[in-house]
Design an enzyme around this catalytic site. Structure first.
Site, mmCIF file in Angstrom:
data_model
loop_
_atom_site.group_PDB
_atom_site.id
_atom_site.type_symbol
_atom_site.label_atom_id
_atom_site.label_comp_id
_atom_site.label_asym_id
_atom_site.label_seq_id
_atom_site.Cartn_x
_atom_site.Cartn_y
_atom_site.Cartn_z
ATOM 1 N N HIS A 1 -4.755 -9.672 -1.650
ATOM 2 C CA HIS A 1 -4.559 -9.137 -0.216
ATOM 3 C C HIS A 1 -6.189 -9.329 0.304
ATOM 4 C CE1 HIS A 1 -0.968 -6.833 -1.461
ATOM 5 N NE2 HIS A 1 -0.731 -7.263 -1.211
ATOM 6 N N ASP B 1 4.121 -10.485 -1.149
ATOM 7 C CA ASP B 1 3.129 -10.769 -2.517
ATOM 8 C C ASP B 1 3.809 -12.526 -2.943
ATOM 9 O OD1 ASP B 1 1.427 -9.241 -1.504
ATOM 10 O OD2 ASP B 1 1.650 -8.197 -3.165
ATOM 11 N N LYS C 1 -13.538 -2.961 -0.466
ATOM 12 C CA LYS C 1 -13.473 -1.405 -0.623
ATOM 13 C C LYS C 1 -13.929 -1.432 -1.828
ATOM 14 C CE LYS C 1 -8.584 -3.848 0.405
ATOM 15 N NZ LYS C 1 -7.692 -3.715 -0.522
ATOM 16 N N TYR D 1 -9.075 4.058 -3.269
ATOM 17 C CA TYR D 1 -9.915 2.970 -2.714
ATOM 18 C C TYR D 1 -10.273 3.715 -1.679
ATOM 19 C CZ TYR D 1 -5.732 0.686 -1.343
ATOM 20 O OH TYR D 1 -4.893 0.581 -1.370
#
Length: 184
Positions: A62, A168, A72, A132
């Site tokens: 992603h 996905d 991130k 995260y």
């Protein structure tokens, strides 16, 4: 903190430097000065968590486009996963290359993922929880997903996914117009 650049420029592992005694230890996970000293993002707008109950759950790959692109910083707090970063930065000398890092509650390693890179991970144990930092808000219109087994990238997972979302698994083959927002 110890910052080590991976084979992809701008992607770093960050190892904590615990200071301990009989009680346990203390370690910094984030220091604005140290991140800035390494040329890394220092402004984060969200702190997220993700939990994967089943071993070999795969999530990814992603990322977000343009002004919505995000940095991130990922850390596992329970269990173990293999974290994947795919370089999709336009003009990058490592465009299309990927790297992976094992993150676990035991090794306490973190990974820094810059803007323009796709991110995914596979849980290697049951009950994996990660946290995260994210530098931008989620923007559904700018969201993109690269299928992990797109032959253009040859990402190699450590195991066959036990669980992967339909979204996905059904991501389209790489197309620079859609995936990078390029004009053809």
């Amino acid at each position: 903190m110890k910052f080590t650049e991976t084979s992809l420029p701008g992607v770093f592992t960050i190892d904590l430097e615990p200071r301990g005694d009989d009680r346990g230890f203390f370690a910094r996970m984030y220091d604005v000065g140290e991140f800035a000293e390494h040329g890394l993002e220092t402004d984060y707008v969200q702190f997220n968590t993700s939990f994967s109950r089943i071993k070999h759950t795969f999530r990814g790959m992603h990322y977000q486009l343009g002004a919505s692109a995000e940095v991130k910083v990922v850390k596992v707090i329970r269990g173990e996963l293999v974290d994947f970063v795919l370089d999709l930065r336009d003009g990058s000398p490592t465009f299309g290359q990927w790297t992976s890092v094992t993150l676990s509650a035991e090794n306490r390693t973190m990974i820094y993922i810059p803007r323009g890179c796709a991110h995914g991970f596979m849980s290697m144990t049951e009950d994996v929880e990660m946290q995260y930092f994210v530098s931008n808000y989620y923007d559904p219109a700018a969201e993109r997903c690269v299928r992990w087994n797109d032959p253009m990238f040859d990402v190699t997972l450590p195991a066959k996914p036990a669980i992967i979302s339909d979204k996905d698994a059904g991501a389209p083959d790489f197309d620079p117009v859609w995936h990078l927002g390029r004009e053809s």
